[in-house]
Design an enzyme around this catalytic site. Structure first.
Site, PDB file in Angstrom:
ATOM      1  N   CYS A 181       1.147  -1.387   0.273  1.00  0.00           N
ATOM      2  CA  CYS A 181       0.329  -0.227   0.210  1.00  0.00           C
ATOM      3  C   CYS A 181       0.885   1.085  -0.099  1.00  0.00           C
ATOM      4  CB  CYS A 181      -0.518  -0.561   1.016  1.00  0.00           C
ATOM      5  SG  CYS A 181      -1.588  -1.853   1.317  1.00  0.00           S
ATOM      6  N   ALA A 183       1.305   4.240  -2.133  1.00  0.00           N
ATOM      7  CA  ALA A 183       0.952   6.061  -1.877  1.00  0.00           C
ATOM      8  C   ALA A 183       1.101   6.592  -0.483  1.00  0.00           C
ATOM      9  CB  ALA A 183       0.139   5.668  -2.822  1.00  0.00           C
ATOM     10  N   PRO A 184       1.815   7.567  -0.853  1.00  0.00           N
ATOM     11  CA  PRO A 184       2.312   8.746  -1.603  1.00  0.00           C
ATOM     12  C   PRO A 184       3.537   8.127  -2.506  1.00  0.00           C
ATOM     13  CG  PRO A 184       2.508  10.188   0.437  1.00  0.00           C
ATOM     14  CD  PRO A 184       1.510   8.948   0.119  1.00  0.00           C
ATOM     15  N   GLY A 185       4.231   7.402  -1.240  1.00  0.00           N
ATOM     16  CA  GLY A 185       5.286   6.621  -1.290  1.00  0.00           C
ATOM     17  C   GLY A 185       7.069   7.011  -0.595  1.00  0.00           C
ATOM     18  N   GLY A 186       6.589   7.472   0.500  1.00  0.00           N
ATOM     19  CA  GLY A 186       7.284   8.200   1.452  1.00  0.00           C
ATOM     20  C   GLY A 186       8.211   6.829   2.429  1.00  0.00           C
ATOM     21  N   GLU A 204      -0.136   0.672  -5.517  1.00  0.00           N
ATOM     22  CA  GLU A 204      -1.514   1.015  -4.988  1.00  0.00           C
ATOM     23  C   GLU A 204      -2.612   1.239  -5.981  1.00  0.00           C
ATOM     24  OE1 GLU A 204      -1.618   3.574  -1.996  1.00  0.00           O
ATOM     25  OE2 GLU A 204      -3.217   3.838  -3.074  1.00  0.00           O
ATOM     26  N   ASP A 253       1.416  -0.823   4.517  1.00  0.00           N
ATOM     27  CA  ASP A 253       0.685  -0.330   6.030  1.00  0.00           C
ATOM     28  C   ASP A 253      -0.333   0.496   5.319  1.00  0.00           C
ATOM     29  OD1 ASP A 253       2.210   1.915   6.918  1.00  0.00           O
ATOM     30  OD2 ASP A 253       2.355   3.616   5.464  1.00  0.00           O
ATOM     31  N   CYS A 307      -0.967   4.036  11.007  1.00  0.00           N
ATOM     32  CA  CYS A 307      -0.824   5.186  11.747  1.00  0.00           C
ATOM     33  C   CYS A 307      -2.510   5.717  12.627  1.00  0.00           C
ATOM     34  CB  CYS A 307      -0.778   6.815  11.153  1.00  0.00           C
ATOM     35  SG  CYS A 307      -1.665   7.176   9.602  1.00  0.00           S
TER      36      CYS A 307
HETATM   37  C1  SAM Z   1      -1.134   4.362   4.845  1.00  0.00           C
HETATM   38  S1  SAM Z   1      -1.770   4.761   3.244  1.00  0.00           S
HETATM   39  C2  SAM Z   1       0.042   4.028   2.709  1.00  0.00           C
HETATM   40  C3  SAM Z   1       1.677   5.301   2.730  1.00  0.00           C
HETATM   41  C4  SAM Z   1       2.498   4.759   2.467  1.00  0.00           C
HETATM   42  N1  SAM Z   1       2.678   3.185   2.842  1.00  0.00           N
HETATM   43  C5  SAM Z   1       3.191   6.184   2.089  1.00  0.00           C
HETATM   44  O1  SAM Z   1       3.993   5.495   3.156  1.00  0.00           O
HETATM   45  O2  SAM Z   1       3.920   7.390   1.933  1.00  0.00           O
HETATM   46  C6  SAM Z   1      -2.710   2.943   2.825  1.00  0.00           C
HETATM   47  C7  SAM Z   1      -2.556   3.171   1.445  1.00  0.00           C
HETATM   48  O3  SAM Z   1      -3.282   2.256   1.047  1.00  0.00           O
HETATM   49  C8  SAM Z   1      -4.137   2.422  -0.096  1.00  0.00           C
HETATM   50  N2  SAM Z   1      -4.974   0.985  -0.138  1.00  0.00           N
HETATM   51  C9  SAM Z   1      -6.550   1.568   0.252  1.00  0.00           C
HETATM   52  N3  SAM Z   1      -7.094  -0.302   0.058  1.00  0.00           N
HETATM   53  C10 SAM Z   1      -5.377  -1.143  -0.474  1.00  0.00           C
HETATM   54  C11 SAM Z   1      -5.861  -2.542  -1.439  1.00  0.00           C
HETATM   55  N4  SAM Z   1      -6.666  -2.769  -0.903  1.00  0.00           N
HETATM   56  N5  SAM Z   1      -5.175  -2.250  -1.996  1.00  0.00           N
HETATM   57  C12 SAM Z   1      -3.774  -1.824  -1.551  1.00  0.00           C
HETATM   58  N6  SAM Z   1      -3.450  -0.851  -1.547  1.00  0.00           N
HETATM   59  C13 SAM Z   1      -5.367   0.421  -1.095  1.00  0.00           C
HETATM   60  C14 SAM Z   1      -4.892   3.907  -0.250  1.00  0.00           C
HETATM   61  O4  SAM Z   1      -5.413   4.270  -1.062  1.00  0.00           O
HETATM   62  C15 SAM Z   1      -3.360   4.770   0.799  1.00  0.00           C
HETATM   63  O5  SAM Z   1      -2.821   5.209  -0.305  1.00  0.00           O
END
Ligand code: SAM
Length: 378
Positions: A181, A183-186, A204, A253, A307
């Site tokens: 998961c 995005a945004p890629g951090g 993502e 994440d 988070c």
């Molecule tokens: C907490 S954010 C990730 C932040 C990212 N790891 C970072 O550090 O920038 C969770 C992400 O999971 C995505 N997401 C939600 N459901 C998902 C799925 N079924 N499969 C993959 N990604 C998913 C969301 O759109 C969101 O961008």
């Protein structure tokens, strides 16, 4: 090149003008003509609208977290979450750029490195490179750098507790890594600051966020390393069955009820929608974690992170998966990692513990960040 978004608040010990002047000194190395930092910090702070707390979400958090966290909720609530001006931003440096001026500037501004640095020659397959994340004792924020095709950004602003999941993943040179998961890629970027994997698969599901992820990678990863990246736009729940046992390490994440941003929705209706969504999240989180366990090879490691401080999205998810998934064991976070971060992060104590929760507290405002580490045995 820089946005004018610069935030400084009461308690910052250097003069705002000094902060700006020092920062401008770095700019010529980037693009002098595009410097837009012109106002004083005070003027910007005055014009910045205060964030509005959503009372519905706060009421819900009060009920849930006073029960789950007791006294620690009081400090998290009053000293950090409701005090948005206390929020700190870590500055993650991009090791693929020339950082000499920037590091000097940050040091002069009073920033220090979160993690002890090792000599580059001592890095080996068994000792990943410590990412360089600069933090300040005061809640100051340097400007973000805008996306500009063909130019690598020097730093990424983040909550320093976001490093913890990646440090727990402990990626070694050449390993195949999946960021389920992404995005945004951090965290994908942070992985690349700690090692050069043989493959970094960033996934993502959301189209808009997938595009954002691509932009982030383009902004920070040099063209010579882009062949190591694979970026997909899939539902992470399907990757385990599509790529069984294909990765050495997987990061989940997970989408979660992000405590910091949810509290500040100005729209009560949106707040109510989110609270409804909150009840659905644990199922999605379990499915994503099971998919990650299927995608990792036997002996490989999966890190699950969120988070939020919510037990239902943290410990309960991991416990449920451990109870239902065969051939998986829980790994403790390495003690040396916890020790090296304890001066800055407050780790909540839970018994029995199925992970670590960084809980924002007065003087240690990073987090929330929950991290749990699992190994697939067979
Ligand atoms: C907490 S954010 C990730 C932040 C990212 N790891 C970072 O550090 O920038 C969770 C992400 O999971 C995505 N997401 C939600 N459901 C998902 C799925 N079924 N499969 C993959 N990604 C998913 C969301 O759109 C969101 O961008």
């Amino acid at each position: 090149m820089f946005s004018t978004k610069l935030c400084c608040i009461k308690g910052f010990s250097s003069s705002p003008l000094l902060f700006l002047k020092s920062f401008k000194r770095v700019l010529p190395s980037l693009s002098h003509s595009q410097c837009t930092v012109t106002n004083t910090l005070e003027a910007q702070c005055k014009s910045k609208p205060q964030k509005q707390v959503c009372k519905t979400v706060l009421k819900h958090f009060d009920a849930q977290y006073s029960e789950e966290l007791g006294e620690q909720w009081r400090s998290a609530r009053w000293d950090v979450l409701l005090n948005a001006l206390s929020w700190q931003y870590g500055v993650l440096l991009n090791r693929f750029c020339d950082l000499t001026n920037l590091k000097q500037c940050l040091t002069e501004l009073g920033y220090t490195n979160l993690l002890p640095q090792t000599h580059p020659e001592s890095h080996s397959q068994t000792s990943p490179i410590p990412p360089q994340c600069f933090i300040h004792r005061d809640p100051v924020r340097i400007p973000t750098q805008n996306h500009h095709p063909g130019w690598l950004k020097q730093y990424y602003l983040l909550n320093a507790a976001s490093l913890l999941p990646v440090l727990s993943l402990n990626v070694k040179e050449g390993e195949h890594v999946l960021d389920l998961c992404a995005a945004p890629g951090g965290k994908s970027l942070t992985v690349l600051q700690t090692a050069t994997p043989g493959l970094l698969h960033c996934n993502e599901v959301d189209q808009h966020r997938h595009d954002w992820l691509l932009k982030t990678l383009e902004s920070y990863v040099p063209p010579t390393l882009r062949h190591l990246l694979s970026v997909t736009h899939l539902d992470g729940r399907s990757i385990g069955s599509m790529k069984p046992g294909a990765y050495d390490k997987v990061l989940v994440d997970a989408p979660c009820s992000n405590d910091r941003s949810w509290l500040y929705t100005p729209d009560t209706h949106q707040g109510e929608m989110w609270l409804k969504e909150r009840t659905q999240l644990p199922l999605l989180q379990k499915e994503l974690l099971c998919s990650a366990l299927a995608a990792v090879r036997p002996g490989g490691v999966v890190v699950y992170s969120t988070c939020t401080m919510s037990q239902a999205e943290n410990q309960s998810v991991v416990e449920a998966v451990l109870a239902s998934y065969q051939g998986v064991e829980l790994l403790e976070l390495e003690q040396h990692l916890i020790d090296s971060l304890s001066d800055h992060f407050c780790f909540a104590h839970f018994h029995p513990s199925v992970g670590q929760l960084v809980i924002p507290q007065k003087g240690k405002t990073w987090g929330p960040m929950y991290v749990s580490r699992l190994r697939r045995i067979y």
